[in-house]
Design a protein around this motif. Structure first.
Motif, PDB file in Angstrom:
ATOM      1  N   ARG A  57      25.162 -53.900   3.956  1.00 43.50           N
ATOM      2  CA  ARG A  57      23.727 -53.739   3.793  1.00 43.50           C
ATOM      3  C   ARG A  57      23.151 -53.146   5.070  1.00 43.50           C
TER       4      ARG A  57
ATOM      5  N   HIS B 229      17.594 -56.502   1.737  1.00 46.35           N
ATOM      6  CA  HIS B 229      18.899 -55.852   1.883  1.00 46.35           C
ATOM      7  C   HIS B 229      18.774 -54.406   2.362  1.00 46.35           C
ATOM      8  N   LEU B 230      17.614 -53.798   2.147  1.00 50.98           N
ATOM      9  CA  LEU B 230      17.554 -52.333   2.206  1.00 50.98           C
ATOM     10  C   LEU B 230      16.724 -51.769   3.336  1.00 50.98           C
TER      11      LEU B 230
ATOM     12  N   GLY C 160      20.791 -54.611  -3.583  1.00 45.75           N
ATOM     13  CA  GLY C 160      20.280 -55.845  -2.995  1.00 45.75           C
ATOM     14  C   GLY C 160      20.559 -57.088  -3.818  1.00 45.75           C
TER      15      GLY C 160
END
Lengths: 247, 272, 272, 247
Positions: free
Chosen positions: D159, D124-125, C122
């Motif tokens: 992502r 992002h996850l 991230g």
């Protein structure tokens, strides 16, 4: 039988001396002589009122004060919290490199040993690695190992760890990290420097006068034959029994 | 949701060709499930030993179930060298990926954190770097820029181990053997055999919870009493050293190994 | 060797200018020791919050003890914004190093493993990368070579926290709060306050051992009853919400903060 | 008071609908409405005989089935084991970027908020991040955030995570990841699309026909006012009490 016992006692006492000053020593599984040496050091330091010595015995539930699984010893070494450790080797060469993989061409080696374990890592990180290999022969002590499981010196990277000494059934060598070679420190009776030359396949420094490896003194022997064998019996019952029987 | 199934149903979730992660002898090895893997004819496995193996690895190799072996060592410990491992190396019958213990942990930890690689201390100068082209030496992007080894993430298809107990929600007691949790975090699926299922909730108190792998990571559980035999299970039973020595002696020859395996499979069948 | 000392002796092991790592409110915050830090005039600290802080951070900032603040957030939770943090940001009275929670964990984990950095998932696209030039974006040396963020190791001089109990050997019960162990692995020194010292050995059983930080990592312990007050200590006492709200109200002004601090220090002194 | 209760009920039911199909939802500390929405989903799935839904409430000892400390939620998300999460923001812009740091020039911001927490990572996850911000005003919903704590879309890196919807006191927006912008899905009564335009500082897609956000049906309301408030009371006693008092 008694001479085998004396041989082991000398090895154990020599290891305790080599460990002088360490605060935390880790010992691999099935290494009763290094474990006994560490226990002897611990008992002696305690007797003399010095700071306590920690001993981690891998795979032992009793001598395990780790709580973070199998990686903790490795992390602990990387953090600089392990002062001494023992490594062996199917082959050890004159530069201190060790081979735990096999002889001949990889991967279909002529002789295959279990594998490198943590050696490639720990050799870089533990300041006082004692190479301990009882068999003293040219097939073990070779000019150049067939496979480098762990390299003794790496001028290209900073490291705190590496070989400190090599102890065998016949002799004790110091390791000079700058020169990258061994130097004979003492020979265990009844062997002579000529025996060492004959049974060592690599070149090493040989001072003009070679000491005889000292036998443990009476106080040390008393400690070893009493308290240490009792402590050892918890983890290595067979070894402790054979040492007692030999008495 | 964790399912509680029979041993053969548990093992049927492992497919030939998958990457299978298994722990070191002392941490809880699923030997009953290993017998079932061999009986079911599952093969072509990529076996990842965390970080080494013994009897389990040698049995799987001897049974021809292993196509790739990733380990830092295979040894029967006190009982000596692992004979089928040695024979298979000589015969070149599987792909060998020699490692060093912390590098296997590091690869699993990379998968735990969802990153493609992990840096690792040491190793430089070892011939392992020559035989493991997937390990790289890079200049550290931070600090003094010194050389550092990086190893890729290890993402097993299946993690398989044996533990003393699970609760009805699927939480597993792993005690201090946290590499079992790391394996489960890293693996796509985790299969666990246990001595027993307990009625109490293992997450009920901080003390018991600290030694628990949460059900979230556990896909299926099967009860297998004495499921690590002849290896030890911590807090439960010691290793059966005589049996392991018997294996070490018999497995020196291919025929002896076959004879041992046949008895072993039928013995495990009786227990199950 | 872990030493058991008085609270003031424990705190005297922290020097002005050091990097001090402290945990999030729920994990066990050494508030009694924090009062002692302020009383002793220790300042110029680089405070690393693992991964955020609340009352403790705001008190240290208000007392002028912090030169650098590395955190993912400072908040009083239900009681609202941390007033001295806000005021100090406006005044520019310390160096702010904004982070994101897992990056602080990753930095400590790098130190735990003895590596110079850790990759982390991230973050890409965040302005944190602009304000944290010590964080780098690299091409992954393995796999598809995609971009990945790396953060440098965080090696605190001192890790400081509060826990329910220690045994006489210096082992600390941390339950599931494993970030306390990570802090200790990463730090050069670890100082712990506890509610009590117990006679039993916390490593005696697998269950109790699983929730223990071994003495190996613990330099000194001091007993501080209700040592997390007014914050909560898991398994022991809840947060004193009224007290925290009182702080939040008083600390809105510098004078109010000074008045609160004076009472807080003398209150903690009485308990000690 | 009753309208405030109805507002909250609509938000909770809308969140449960947005979570449809997720197996594991994580909720930040002090987020009673998202937690209630997750609990409503869980109760409904259980009632309908569907696979169970896991809810992790950060900072809660009761709704915590993690055992590896503060990093486990983050690892879990990185492993793809968390399907949904909630984020807010002092500012949220039309590209879905959020600001949890402050307004004006960093670091001496005019207004300083607590900080980015785990947003830069989790965005992002986690596949289904629901932006939840009750205040619907131009100072919150800005054309461009002053500081990007977490970026919504990053075409330069692969992502799986990002914004899924934005829910406020006035409306529900979908987020189009390819276009990188919001699209108004429905407006909560008594507000109108014109109210939304007036109170939103960023541009967004507006379909020709805008639905009214549905009120929860009778069965949902019964579940919410009974079982869910009881469950909620364990973790958010104050919130549950105020919902009951409003009845």
């Amino acid at each position: 039988m008694s001479s085998d016992r004396e041989r082991r006692e000398t090895l154990i006492a020599t290891i305790a001396d080599l460990l002088d000053g360490v605060r935390h020593v880790a010992v691999g599984a099935s290494s009763p002589i290094p474990a006994a040496g560490a226990m002897l050091l611990r008992a002696r330091e305690m007797r003399d009122g010095k700071p306590p010595v920690r001993i981690s015995i891998l795979g032992s539930q009793k001598h395990n004060f780790f709580t973070n699984g199998g990686i903790e010893l490795f992390d602990c070494a990387a953090q600089g919290r392990v002062d001494a450790f023992f490594l062996g080797g199917g082959q050890i060469d004159g530069h201190g490199n060790i081979n735990l993989v096999g002889t001949g061409d990889y991967p279909r080696t002529d002789v295959r040993w279990p594998g490198s374990f943590g050696s490639a890592y720990l050799y870089h990180l533990i300041p006082r690695v004692i190479l301990f290999r009882e068999e003293h022969s040219p097939r073990v002590f070779v000019p150049k190992v067939d496979f480098i499981s762990a390299k003794a010196t790496t001028p290209e990277v900073a490291r705190r760890g590496g070989p400190y000494a090599l102890l065998t059934n016949m002799a004790l060598f110091d390791f000079d990290r700058d020169a990258g070679r061994f130097s004979l420190r003492s020979v265990h009776a009844p062997f002579t420097p000529a025996d060492i030359r004959e049974n060592t396949g690599f070149a090493y420094e040989e001072p003009d006068v070679i000491a005889e490896t000292p036998r443990p003194d009476a106080a040390t022997l008393a400690l070893l034959r009493g308290q240490i064998l009792d402590e050892l019996a918890e983890t290595y019952p067979g070894f402790a029994r054979s040492m007692k029987q030999a008495a | 949701m964790t399912e509680i199934v029979a041993l053969d149903a548990l093992v049927s979730r492992i497919a030939s060709g998958q990457t299978l992660a298994v722990p070191v002898d002392r941490s809880g090895v699923a030997m009953a499930a290993t017998a079932e893997i061999i009986r079911a004819g599952i093969d072509n496995l990529h076996l990842v030993c965390v970080p080494i193996s013994g009897l389990q690895g040698d049995l799987l190799i001897g049974a021809g179930a292993v196509a790739t072996l990733e380990t830092s060592a295979i040894s029967l410990g006190e009982a000596g060298a692992a004979p089928r491992f040695g024979a298979a190396i000589k015969a070149g019958s599987f792909r060998m990926r020699d490692a060093t213990c912390p590098a296997i942990h590091a690869g699993l930890i990379a998968a735990q954190h969802g990153v493609p690689f992990m840096p690792i201390a040491g190793i430089i100068g070892s011939d392992l770097l020559a035989v493991r082209p997937d390990w790289k030496v890079i200049d550290s992007p931070v600090g003094d820029g010194g050389k550092v080894v990086v190893v890729p993430a290890i993402k097993p298809d299946v993690a398989l181990f044996h533990a003393p107990e699970a609760d009805r929600d699927g939480n597993i007691r792993i005690g201090r053997f946290r590499e079992l949790a790391t394996m489960a975090y890293a693996a796509k699926r985790t299969l666990v055999t246990v001595e027993r299922i307990v009625d109490r909730n293992l997450l009920a108190t901080e003390d018991s919870a600290a030694g628990v792998l949460p059900a979230l990571y556990v896909d299926a559980i099967a009860v297998a009493e004495r499921g690590a035999w002849p290896l030890a299970l911590w807090d439960e039973y010691p290793a059966d050293e005589a049996e392991i020595a018997r294996y070490a002696a018999m497995a020196r020859s291919e025929e002896g190994f076959r004879a041992y395996l046949s008895t072993f499979l039928s013995h495990r069948k009786q227990v199950a």
